[in-house]
Scaffold this motif. Structure first.
Motif, PDB file in Angstrom:
ATOM      1  N   PRO A  85       0.825  -1.207   0.000  1.00 47.16           N
ATOM      2  CA  PRO A  85       0.000   0.000   0.000  1.00 47.16           C
ATOM      3  C   PRO A  85       0.862   1.260   0.000  1.00 47.16           C
ATOM      4  O   PRO A  85       2.084   1.187   0.135  1.00 47.16           O
ATOM      5  N   MET A  86       0.206   2.392  -0.110  1.00 43.59           N
ATOM      6  CA  MET A  86       0.887   3.687  -0.109  1.00 43.59           C
ATOM      7  C   MET A  86       1.745   3.842   1.146  1.00 43.59           C
ATOM      8  O   MET A  86       1.312   3.529   2.247  1.00 43.59           O
ATOM      9  N   VAL A  87       2.983   4.286   0.945  1.00 42.34           N
ATOM     10  CA  VAL A  87       3.877   4.636   2.044  1.00 42.34           C
ATOM     11  C   VAL A  87       4.028   6.149   1.974  1.00 42.34           C
ATOM     12  O   VAL A  87       4.581   6.682   1.014  1.00 42.34           O
ATOM     13  N   CYS A  88       3.498   6.820   2.976  1.00 44.78           N
ATOM     14  CA  CYS A  88       3.431   8.282   2.938  1.00 44.78           C
ATOM     15  C   CYS A  88       4.400   8.892   3.948  1.00 44.78           C
ATOM     16  O   CYS A  88       4.539   8.400   5.061  1.00 44.78           O
ATOM     17  N   THR A  89       5.065   9.952   3.536  1.00 44.57           N
ATOM     18  CA  THR A  89       5.894  10.769   4.419  1.00 44.57           C
ATOM     19  C   THR A  89       5.101  12.046   4.721  1.00 44.57           C
ATOM     20  O   THR A  89       4.038  12.267   4.124  1.00 44.57           O
ATOM     21  N   PRO A  90       5.604  12.888   5.590  1.00 44.06           N
ATOM     22  CA  PRO A  90       4.887  14.144   5.848  1.00 44.06           C
ATOM     23  C   PRO A  90       4.708  15.032   4.605  1.00 44.06           C
ATOM     24  O   PRO A  90       3.883  15.931   4.603  1.00 44.06           O
ATOM     25  N   TRP A  91       5.452  14.771   3.532  1.00 44.84           N
ATOM     26  CA  TRP A  91       5.407  15.613   2.336  1.00 44.84           C
ATOM     27  C   TRP A  91       4.751  14.934   1.146  1.00 44.84           C
ATOM     28  O   TRP A  91       4.641  15.525   0.079  1.00 44.84           O
ATOM     29  N   CYS A  92       4.274  13.695   1.299  1.00 47.26           N
ATOM     30  CA  CYS A  92       3.789  12.948   0.136  1.00 47.26           C
ATOM     31  C   CYS A  92       2.499  13.512  -0.461  1.00 47.26           C
ATOM     32  O   CYS A  92       2.234  13.293  -1.633  1.00 47.26           O
ATOM     33  N   ARG A  93       1.704  14.216   0.290  1.00 49.57           N
ATOM     34  CA  ARG A  93       0.479  14.818  -0.270  1.00 49.57           C
ATOM     35  C   ARG A  93       0.828  16.008  -1.175  1.00 49.57           C
ATOM     36  O   ARG A  93       0.088  16.317  -2.097  1.00 49.57           O
ATOM     37  N   GLN A  94       1.973  16.632  -0.917  1.00 48.31           N
ATOM     38  CA  GLN A  94       2.379  17.778  -1.731  1.00 48.31           C
ATOM     39  C   GLN A  94       3.303  17.388  -2.887  1.00 48.31           C
ATOM     40  O   GLN A  94       3.263  18.003  -3.943  1.00 48.31           O
ATOM     41  N   VAL A  95       4.172  16.398  -2.676  1.00 43.59           N
ATOM     42  CA  VAL A  95       5.209  16.053  -3.656  1.00 43.59           C
ATOM     43  C   VAL A  95       5.072  14.594  -4.059  1.00 43.59           C
ATOM     44  O   VAL A  95       5.163  13.691  -3.212  1.00 43.59           O
ATOM     45  N   CYS A  96       4.877  14.348  -5.340  1.00 42.86           N
ATOM     46  CA  CYS A  96       4.730  12.979  -5.846  1.00 42.86           C
ATOM     47  C   CYS A  96       5.873  12.081  -5.383  1.00 42.86           C
ATOM     48  O   CYS A  96       5.646  10.971  -4.933  1.00 42.86           O
ATOM     49  N   PHE A  97       7.090  12.557  -5.485  1.00 41.03           N
ATOM     50  CA  PHE A  97       8.252  11.713  -5.216  1.00 41.03           C
ATOM     51  C   PHE A  97       8.617  11.625  -3.737  1.00 41.03           C
ATOM     52  O   PHE A  97       9.643  11.073  -3.387  1.00 41.03           O
ATOM     53  N   ALA A  98       7.742  12.112  -2.859  1.00 39.43           N
ATOM     54  CA  ALA A  98       7.983  12.033  -1.416  1.00 39.43           C
ATOM     55  C   ALA A  98       7.242  10.864  -0.772  1.00 39.43           C
ATOM     56  O   ALA A  98       7.312  10.682   0.438  1.00 39.43           O
ATOM     57  N   GLY A  99       6.557  10.068  -1.545  1.00 42.28           N
ATOM     58  CA  GLY A  99       5.878   8.868  -1.057  1.00 42.28           C
ATOM     59  C   GLY A  99       6.010   7.783  -2.105  1.00 42.28           C
ATOM     60  O   GLY A  99       6.442   8.039  -3.235  1.00 42.28           O
ATOM     61  N   ILE A 100       5.654   6.562  -1.723  1.00 39.49           N
ATOM     62  CA  ILE A 100       5.736   5.439  -2.674  1.00 39.49           C
ATOM     63  C   ILE A 100       4.397   4.730  -2.684  1.00 39.49           C
ATOM     64  O   ILE A 100       3.943   4.207  -1.663  1.00 39.49           O
ATOM     65  N   GLY A 101       3.769   4.716  -3.861  1.00 31.10           N
ATOM     66  CA  GLY A 101       2.480   4.064  -4.028  1.00 31.10           C
ATOM     67  C   GLY A 101       2.628   2.727  -4.741  1.00 31.10           C
ATOM     68  O   GLY A 101       3.702   2.379  -5.235  1.00 31.10           O
ATOM     69  N   PRO A 102       1.533   1.984  -4.813  1.00 27.01           N
ATOM     70  CA  PRO A 102       1.550   0.696  -5.504  1.00 27.01           C
ATOM     71  C   PRO A 102       2.085   0.820  -6.932  1.00 27.01           C
ATOM     72  O   PRO A 102       1.709   1.733  -7.667  1.00 27.01           O
ATOM     73  N   GLY A 103       2.983  -0.076  -7.293  1.00 28.35           N
ATOM     74  CA  GLY A 103       3.543  -0.112  -8.633  1.00 28.35           C
ATOM     75  C   GLY A 103       4.679   0.858  -8.882  1.00 28.35           C
ATOM     76  O   GLY A 103       5.386   0.733  -9.879  1.00 28.35           O
ATOM     77  N   GLU A 104       4.869   1.827  -7.999  1.00 27.05           N
ATOM     78  CA  GLU A 104       5.917   2.808  -8.255  1.00 27.05           C
ATOM     79  C   GLU A 104       7.297   2.183  -8.107  1.00 27.05           C
ATOM     80  O   GLU A 104       7.475   1.178  -7.418  1.00 27.05           O
ATOM     81  N   VAL A 107      14.976   2.742  -6.882  1.00 29.00           N
ATOM     82  CA  VAL A 107      16.351   2.280  -7.034  1.00 29.00           C
ATOM     83  C   VAL A 107      17.036   2.569  -5.702  1.00 29.00           C
ATOM     84  O   VAL A 107      17.013   3.709  -5.233  1.00 29.00           O
ATOM     85  N   ASP A 108      17.574   1.547  -5.096  1.00 22.39           N
ATOM     86  CA  ASP A 108      18.223   1.689  -3.783  1.00 22.39           C
ATOM     87  C   ASP A 108      17.308   2.379  -2.767  1.00 22.39           C
ATOM     88  O   ASP A 108      17.742   3.213  -1.979  1.00 22.39           O
ATOM     89  N   GLY A 109      16.013   2.050  -2.821  1.00 21.57           N
ATOM     90  CA  GLY A 109      15.050   2.581  -1.865  1.00 21.57           C
ATOM     91  C   GLY A 109      14.561   3.991  -2.139  1.00 21.57           C
ATOM     92  O   GLY A 109      13.760   4.526  -1.379  1.00 21.57           O
ATOM     93  N   ARG A 110      15.023   4.594  -3.218  1.00 19.26           N
ATOM     94  CA  ARG A 110      14.611   5.961  -3.562  1.00 19.26           C
ATOM     95  C   ARG A 110      13.741   5.925  -4.821  1.00 19.26           C
ATOM     96  O   ARG A 110      14.081   5.268  -5.800  1.00 19.26           O
ATOM     97  N   LYS A 111      12.632   6.631  -4.782  1.00 20.05           N
ATOM     98  CA  LYS A 111      11.673   6.612  -5.889  1.00 20.05           C
ATOM     99  C   LYS A 111      12.264   7.250  -7.138  1.00 20.05           C
ATOM    100  O   LYS A 111      12.863   8.322  -7.083  1.00 20.05           O
TER     101      LYS A 111
END
Length: 181
Positions: A85-104, A107-111
């Motif tokens: 499921p979605m893994v959200c950080t405090p900034w994921c609602r504002q910045v696409c690359f600040a969270g990780i959603g299904p299928g995303e 590389v080395d844990g960074r989106k």
């Protein structure tokens, strides 16, 4: 892209322009900062009823995440796609690359590849953004995320060390070899 722009997701509140035009896409998710040569933006249409169609919106991204992983392997990048499921950080609602959603894709844990989707009865439009340049400081400034956001964003995403044309060609090859096309 022919010029820089801050592309907001469909549900994001408006933000003031701070030297970069602000535009909106029809799919959801957080903002993406785009510019010439900085993001490989790919739209994929999947008709309803296609063998790859999945009613579960979260799982519906899985096949596309795998396609990106396969395409990146062709250009020499080892990546993985997120099956949870979605893994959200405090900034994921504002910045696409600040969270990780299904299928995303990471590389080395960074989106490195963000995915968004818009559905109708006719099918789904998947909007994909592969980072070729990651200017975390600039997006933090444009969205007024403060020093904490500016410090966190560089650790959450990364630019792909690939040629855009080679990656696009690789992805098209992978997608054309699938049962969806």
């Amino acid at each position: 892209m022919t010029a820089p722009a801050l592309v907001l997701g469909s549900t994001q509140p408006e933000v003031p322009e701070r030297g970069v035009p602000v535009v909106r896409r029809r799919s959801g998710g957080g903002a993406v900062l785009v510019g010439p040569g900085e993001v490989l933006w790919v739209d994929v249409l999947l008709p309803a009823g296609d063998p790859l169609w999945e009613d579960d919106v979260g799982r519906s991204f899985h096949w596309l995440g795998q396609a990106w992983v396969d395409a990146l392997a062709v250009v020499g990048v080892e990546a993985s796609w997120h099956s949870g499921p979605m893994v959200c950080t405090p900034w994921c609602r504002q910045v696409c690359f600040a969270g990780i959603g299904p299928g995303e894709v990471t590389v080395d844990g960074r989106k490195v590849v963000g995915l968004a989707q818009r559905r109708t009865r006719a099918g789904a439009l998947f909007q994909c953004a592969a980072l070729l340049k990651w200017n975390a400081g600039e997006i933090a400034r444009l969205l007024d995320l403060g020093t904490e956001g500016a410090a966190a964003l560089p650790t959450l995403a990364a630019a792909l060390p690939v040629d855009a044309e080679a990656l696009e060609s690789s992805l098209l090859s992978v997608l054309c070899g699938s049962s969806a096309v």
